[in-house]
Design a protein around this motif. Structure first.
Motif, PDB file in Angstrom:
ATOM      1  N   UNK A  38       0.841  -1.202   0.000  1.00  0.00           N
ATOM      2  CA  UNK A  38       0.000   0.000   0.000  1.00  0.00           C
ATOM      3  C   UNK A  38       0.877   1.253   0.000  1.00  0.00           C
ATOM      4  N   UNK A  39       1.594   1.482  -1.085  1.00  0.00           N
ATOM      5  CA  UNK A  39       2.460   2.644  -1.213  1.00  0.00           C
ATOM      6  C   UNK A  39       1.914   3.571  -2.294  1.00  0.00           C
ATOM      7  N   UNK A  40       2.314   4.816  -2.203  1.00  0.00           N
ATOM      8  CA  UNK A  40       1.902   5.833  -3.169  1.00  0.00           C
ATOM      9  C   UNK A  40       3.158   6.325  -3.878  1.00  0.00           C
ATOM     10  N   UNK A  41       3.251   6.026  -5.174  1.00  0.00           N
ATOM     11  CA  UNK A  41       4.441   6.373  -5.959  1.00  0.00           C
ATOM     12  C   UNK A  41       5.718   5.869  -5.290  1.00  0.00           C
ATOM     13  N   UNK A  42       5.624   4.698  -4.671  1.00  0.00           N
ATOM     14  CA  UNK A  42       6.786   4.117  -4.013  1.00  0.00           C
ATOM     15  C   UNK A  42       7.055   4.631  -2.620  1.00  0.00           C
ATOM     16  N   UNK A  43       6.235   5.538  -2.119  1.00  0.00           N
ATOM     17  CA  UNK A  43       6.438   6.137  -0.796  1.00  0.00           C
ATOM     18  C   UNK A  43       5.472   5.525   0.223  1.00  0.00           C
ATOM     19  N   UNK A  44       5.955   5.351   1.429  1.00  0.00           N
ATOM     20  CA  UNK A  44       5.035   5.108   2.542  1.00  0.00           C
ATOM     21  C   UNK A  44       4.410   6.441   2.931  1.00  0.00           C
ATOM     22  N   UNK A  45       3.102   6.447   3.129  1.00  0.00           N
ATOM     23  CA  UNK A  45       2.387   7.699   3.429  1.00  0.00           C
ATOM     24  C   UNK A  45       1.801   7.609   4.834  1.00  0.00           C
ATOM     25  N   UNK A  46       2.018   8.653   5.610  1.00  0.00           N
ATOM     26  CA  UNK A  46       1.527   8.744   6.982  1.00  0.00           C
ATOM     27  C   UNK A  46       0.710  10.017   7.129  1.00  0.00           C
ATOM     28  N   UNK A  47      -0.162  10.004   8.100  1.00  0.00           N
ATOM     29  CA  UNK A  47      -0.964  11.191   8.381  1.00  0.00           C
ATOM     30  C   UNK A  47      -0.910  11.456   9.879  1.00  0.00           C
ATOM     31  N   UNK A  48      -0.687  12.716  10.239  1.00  0.00           N
ATOM     32  CA  UNK A  48      -0.618  13.127  11.638  1.00  0.00           C
ATOM     33  C   UNK A  48      -1.816  14.018  11.938  1.00  0.00           C
ATOM     34  N   UNK A  49      -2.386  13.835  13.107  1.00  0.00           N
ATOM     35  CA  UNK A  49      -3.537  14.650  13.488  1.00  0.00           C
ATOM     36  C   UNK A  49      -3.628  14.689  15.007  1.00  0.00           C
ATOM     37  N   UNK A  50      -4.329  15.686  15.501  1.00  0.00           N
ATOM     38  CA  UNK A  50      -4.505  15.858  16.933  1.00  0.00           C
ATOM     39  C   UNK A  50      -5.926  15.578  17.363  1.00  0.00           C
ATOM     40  N   UNK A  51      -6.087  15.243  18.634  1.00  0.00           N
ATOM     41  CA  UNK A  51      -7.404  15.010  19.206  1.00  0.00           C
ATOM     42  C   UNK A  51      -7.288  15.241  20.712  1.00  0.00           C
TER      43      UNK A  51
END
Length: 450
Positions: A107-120
């Protein structure tokens, strides 16, 4: 080991189950230098009971005594949890996250690992230690509110796996924990985030580590796509007068897609040290692009992104817009943890206990995501369409029932929107506006007067 835990481990993938096995738990204890003696509630038994407690929507400690199937009290169980160092819990979070991530490395995007940061944020009991450390929302009198912790969480976009979670006092900026939360990222990774994470210092820090950023542009940054802006060949006033962009235009990819040079601000952000800020470059190249949102129900109609992925041929604006759209999945992940898994109100009454409880929620959530990933693979659907609550129920079901992880697949509802309102009315009780002892005094006076 409780029978419920035997059932849970038997249903997980072999590599994921190994990340939470008895041998792994003992290895994590030795790695952090924790020594223990053999007893009814050793590290393995305590971790397993804590995990089952969280998977059962944070049931009470007295219920855990019945689940354990052995003779001990709820007080003994709480003491066993307090004996374990927090470092053991954090090491297990890392191991489980790595195992779940390995379950879907495609599950990579253009060969990149993708992460998402968010606050709660999460609430917790009104204990003096928690009040002193985390604080409570403003506008509430002492004794009338509950402590609230600000969370910062890092999710893997492809698998939905939770890599890290940090807790900070309520009155602290999201960026105060950005350095720690991104510590698990590697060169070549891509980090998504909302406008609260879009700043020169943060993007320069990520660039220095070889990490790309895709953030929504901060509302206080002026963006100008006009062709007459100064370019690299024709130098103009830099920085420009107040009210106009201070960036210098370098390259135009399209009418609303350009590469600019951001200058280093004079003021240092409070979350960075003097040494860290001095090490940042004097300017960085950032790609600014804007697109329209035509989906009905979305409050935002125009989105401006800032990214360090400068190559428009390798990373077209349309694909970046689609990638940022996937950032919204983190809202579903947070809702699943806080509402479905009952993490919205924690139960521990000490700071150390709260941090351990958050770590156990991260482990439990990742185990459920592992079951969802396996079910998605078997049914050949997107993992985010698998019902998390069905995965939670399947994982905690009694042994011998529903051994195959064929979970409920939710309908594909891209672009669906619902009003954020509640239909069920709460009970008609007055809000607490003064400490409970004052209410007791008023009631006593009323009884005396009667």
């Amino acid at each position: 080991m409780p029978n419920r835990m035997i059932s849970i481990l038997g249903r997980l993938r072999q590599d994921v189950a190994a990340a939470i096995s008895a041998e792994t738990i003992e290895a994590a204890c030795k790695e952090v230098g924790y020594r223990w003696r053999r007893r009814k509630l050793g590290p393995v038994e305590t971790i397993y009971l804590f995990l089952v407690q969280v998977l059962l929507e944070d049931t009470s400690c007295r219920h855990v005594v019945r689940i354990g199937g052995r003779e001990f009290t709820d007080t003994a169980y709480c003491k066993a949890r307090s004996r374990l160092p927090l470092a053991v819990f954090l090491e297990l979070v890392r191991r489980v996250a790595a195992a779940v991530r390995g379950a879907s490395e495609d599950s990579r995007w253009h060969g990149h690992r993708v992460w998402v940061v968010d606050g709660s944020s999460v609430s917790m009991p009104d204990a003096p230690e928690l009040q002193g450390h985390f604080g409570q929302p403003g506008g509430q009198r002492p004794g009338c509110g509950f402590p609230v912790a600000k969370l910062l969480m890092l999710f893997h976009v492809g698998t939905g796996m939770l890599l890290r979670v940090t807790a900070a006092p309520l009155r602290s900026h999201d960026m105060s924990g950005a350095g720690a939360i991104s510590g698990g990222l590697e060169p070549g990774d891509v980090l998504l985030g909302d406008r609260g994470f879009c700043s020169y210092a943060h993007m320069a820090m990520l660039l220095g580590r070889g990490i790309s950023a895709v953030f929504r542009m901060h509302q206080q940054v002026n963006v100008d796509f006009a062709p007459g802006r100064p370019t690299a060949r024709r130098k103009g006033p830099y920085p420009r007068p107040q009210g106009l962009p201070s960036s210098r235009r370098v390259l135009a990819h399209g009418p609303q897609d350009q590469v600019v040079a951001w200058p280093k601000p004079k003021g240092r952000p409070g979350w960075m040290t003097e040494e860290e800020y001095a090490a940042l470059p004097e300017e960085i190249l950032v790609r600014e692009l804007r697109y329209e949102v035509a989906t009905p129900g979305y409050r935002v109609r125009r989105v401006t992104l800032a990214t360090t992925l400068l190559d428009a041929a390798a990373y077209p604006a349309v694909e970046l817009a689609e990638l940022y759209y996937r950032r919204w999945r983190v809202e579903h992940n947070l809702r699943n943890m806080k509402i479905t898994m009952n993490m919205d109100v924690l139960k521990c009454t000490t700071v150390d206990g709260v941090l351990k409880e958050l770590a156990m929620y991260a482990i439990a959530y990742n185990l459920v995501r592992s079951a969802m990933l396996e079910s998605a693979r078997l049914q050949r659907v997107d993992p985010d369409r698998i019902s998390l609550i069905d995965g939670l129920r399947w994982l905690t079901a009694p042994a011998g029932e529903c051994e195959s992880p064929v979970l409920v697949v939710n309908p594909s509802r891209r672009g669906r929107y619902e009003p954020r309102v509640k239909k069920r009315r709460p009970k008609q009780y007055l809000r607490m506006t003064k400490p409970r002892r004052e209410y007791h005094k008023d009631l006593l006076q009323q009884w005396v007067a009667a």
